[in-house]
Design a protein around this motif. Structure first.
Motif, PDB file in Angstrom:
ATOM      1  N   THR A  97      -5.071  13.412  -1.749  1.00  0.00           N
ATOM      2  CA  THR A  97      -6.300  12.685  -1.443  1.00  0.00           C
ATOM      3  C   THR A  97      -6.825  13.124  -0.092  1.00  0.00           C
ATOM      4  N   LEU A  99      -8.564  12.446   3.159  1.00  0.00           N
ATOM      5  CA  LEU A  99      -8.856  11.276   3.973  1.00  0.00           C
ATOM      6  C   LEU A  99     -10.200  11.433   4.666  1.00  0.00           C
ATOM      7  N   ARG A 147      -9.420   6.873  -3.076  1.00  0.00           N
ATOM      8  CA  ARG A 147      -9.840   6.514  -1.714  1.00  0.00           C
ATOM      9  C   ARG A 147     -10.899   5.427  -1.781  1.00  0.00           C
ATOM     10  N   GLY A 151     -11.818   3.776   3.615  1.00  0.00           N
ATOM     11  CA  GLY A 151     -10.964   4.886   4.013  1.00  0.00           C
ATOM     12  C   GLY A 151      -9.513   4.748   3.615  1.00  0.00           C
ATOM     13  N   ARG A 152      -9.102   3.564   3.171  1.00  0.00           N
ATOM     14  CA  ARG A 152      -7.725   3.400   2.700  1.00  0.00           C
ATOM     15  C   ARG A 152      -7.562   4.053   1.325  1.00  0.00           C
ATOM     16  N   VAL A 153      -6.312   4.251   0.897  1.00  0.00           N
ATOM     17  CA  VAL A 153      -6.032   4.910  -0.377  1.00  0.00           C
ATOM     18  C   VAL A 153      -5.219   3.974  -1.256  1.00  0.00           C
TER      19      VAL A 153
END
Length: 604
Positions: A97, A99, A147, A151-153
């Motif tokens: 992923t 970021l 995502r 911005g977190r996954v």
């Protein structure tokens, strides 16, 4: 030609030439076909691939005939592969992923010994190195990683029912609830409300589609809401499917295609709306599962290729709800890695025990901004069209179907297949309207969208400018608030491009205004002059916005010109074309009146 117009056209030309130069460094691929991209250093199955911010594709891990690999390599903008720093741990079936800060997160997968791992690594392009980044709370392989807007996954599945979230700011994982059952072979995509704000889809939720619980193929969906942190049941599918694809298409719908129902591969496809409606989409031309499915950047059609459907490929055009055949790959790349290789190119590499790679070429259409003020030029560019081809550009409003074009433009592709047009600007009555721009050639279509005015941002409009014989010019600026009941404060300031002319003073009364949805506030901009030098004096009016009701809008400015005729009796304020940010604008339609010492009209 106005100086700003020249600058805009020059900038657009430079961007176009830069795109041509960069595109020329990658092997030419005819639109709608696949071309060889060479070979990786080793065969890879179950590898990951992601496009980095610098234009390189990073391919990591996978397995060859000896098991999982730690090695990685780049596919560069020069069209060739080169070795990248290896990961610390060998793995395949992991997630990768990108970021928000440009680093790449690699999580889980199967490692040496054939067991899943909870190890996590991050590649940092700035240092060209890998580092460990915490650990998954549970070992996973074949999971999905999405995502989120902040911005977190979000990590889901991989034979687990639990969800977990990676927070880049804290470099840590935390549990985020559970699905109703373990899922593997599921698909995940983002559902979103329409219309978008600033061309960013709002109220995003993640939907998990189908898969297997270990015993049965599932027809259920589940939805995770980042705003509440809750998981809820989503709409049921017409039938079970695993190893299907799910892609968010223009408008926030999720397009689900293919898969296997436990006994056979499927050709059926679905559209799922944010409101939970499931409708049939055009069938695939070939039943398939485990395939590539991607919304093509700059085009917004969906490319579907490979998997159990072999080397064939097809395109889903959402705005027509049509499935059309496109060029076939030289190999199915089943289990391979794939990623965008930049606008107009898509890379498929490895799979089926192969190290070979190929590129798919497609046509694009884009605008230089997502949001425009009334009167602001929309610069349209595109690539991948046939040299000399006539490309029809149709502008329609909103999402109404069937598609009816309100405005039609024409662009001729140059010798490199690039198109350019700067003849359209939205008008005042278009404020708040979303435009859909569809480019159509003989063999290709592409679509994009932009808005005229940012929802939630205040729009500014001046009234008549008059110049009495006292040497004072005034203009009333009206601020209209739309889209929110929260308060937004706009503070005004003015600056001259060169030093202000001697004897000229300026003032706003009041210096700031505040309001919410439906409010209209005004301020007066006053120029006063005495014994100054005749001439034209460019200036800028800047609006600074603060408050939750500003819709995320940032500071913006509008240019104007103060004209002094040589004495205190002749002063004029001329409004020039707008130069705005985030959709707030002062329109160029301003009446200017110049009076002599006897209050007689001498210019209009």
């Amino acid at each position: 030609m106005h100086g700003r117009t020249k600058a805009v056209l020059l900038l657009a030309a430079l961007v176009l030439l830069t795109a041509i130069f960069l595109q020329g460094s990658i092997p030419a691929v005819v639109t709608g076909t696949w071309g060889s991209a060479g070979s990786m250093s080793a065969p890879r199955d179950g590898a990951s691939a992601a496009l980095l911010a610098d234009g390189r594709v990073l391919i990591a891990g996978g397995q060859d005939g000896s098991g999982p690999m730690a090695g990685a390599e780049f596919f560069g903008s020069n069209g060739s592969f080169s070795l990248a720093p290896p990961m610390h741990m060998a793995r395949s079936g992991h997630s990768a992923t990108l970021l928000a800060d440009g680093r790449m997160l690699v999580a889980g997968g199967v490692t040496l010994g054939e067991g899943p791992t909870n190890a996590v690594e991050i590649y940092d392009p700035a240092s060209d190195s890998w580092s460990f980044a915490g650990s998954l709370l549970e070992a996973r392989a074949g999971h999905t990683a999405t995502r989120l807007e902040d911005g977190r996954v979000l990590i889901a599945g991989g034979g687990r029912a639990t969800l977990e979230i990676y927070d880049p700011e804290r470099d840590s994982f935390s549990y985020a609830g559970s699905l109703s059952a373990p899922r593997s072979g599921h698909a995940a995509a983002t559902l979103a409300r329409w219309p978008a704000q600033n061309n960013r889809l709002i109220d995003r939720q993640v939907i998990f589609v189908g898969g297997s619980d270990g015993s049965n193929v599932l027809s259920s969906t589940e939805i995770y809401d980042p705003a509440t942190g809750q998981v809820s049941a989503g709409p049921a599918l017409p039938g079970p499917r695993q190893n299907a694809s799910a892609v968010t298409v223009l408008g926030g719908y999720v397009y689900v295609a293919g898969g296997n129902d436990g006994s056979q591969d499927l050709s059926s496809a679905l559209l799922i709306s944010r409101d939970g409606e499931v409708s049939a989409a055009a069938d695939l031309l070939s039943p398939r599962s485990g395939h590539i499915a991607v919304r093509l950047p700059g085009n917004n059609s969906v490319l579907i290729a490979g998997g159990s459907g072999g080397s064939s490929a097809e395109i889903y055009i959402p705005w027509l709800n049509e499935q059309v055949a496109t060029g076939s790959m030289s190999a199915p790349h089943s289990g391979g890695a794939s990623a965008s290789a930049g606008r107009g190119l898509y890379l498929a590499a490895g799979g089926s025990g192969s190290s070979s790679a190929e590129l798919y070429g497609y046509a694009t259409v884009e605008t230089d901004k997502n949001d425009y003020a009334p009167g602001e030029t929309v610069t349209i560019t595109g690539s991948g069209w046939a040299p000399g081809e006539t490309v029809t550009l149709v502008l329609s409003e909103d999402l109404a179907e069937p598609f009816h074009g309100d405005r039609e433009l024409t662009a001729i592709a140059d010798a490199y297949g690039n198109i350019f047009d700067a003849s359209f600007a939205p008008e005042e009555h278009d404020l708040g309207v979303r435009f859909f721009l569809t480019a159509s050639g003989e063999r290709s279509q592409a679509r994009t969208t932009f808005t005229d005015g940012t929802p939630g941002a205040p729009s500014l409009n001046p009234a008549t400018v008059s110049v009495p014989s006292t040497g004072m010019a005034t203009t009333e600026v009206s601020v209209t608030y739309t889209g929110t009941t929260d308060q937004c404060t706009v503070t005004f300031s003015i600056s001259f491009t060169a030093p202000a002319p001697a004897g000229v003073t300026t003032a706003f009364n009041p210096t700031s205004v505040s309001g919410g949805n439906g409010d209209t506030k005004t301020t007066e901009l006053k120029f006063t002059t005495s014994s100054t030098t005749p001439g034209s004096y460019p200036f800028s009016v800047t609006r600074t916005r603060t408050g939750s009701g500003c819709g995320g809008a940032t500071n913006s400015s509008t240019d104007g010109t103060l004209i002094v005729f040589g004495d205190a009796d002749h002063l004029a304020f001329l409004q020039q074309p707008t130069n705005t940010v985030a959709g707030a604008s002062i329109t160029p339609a301003v009446t200017v009146r110049v009076l002599d010492a006897g209050n007689r009209l001498v210019a209009n």
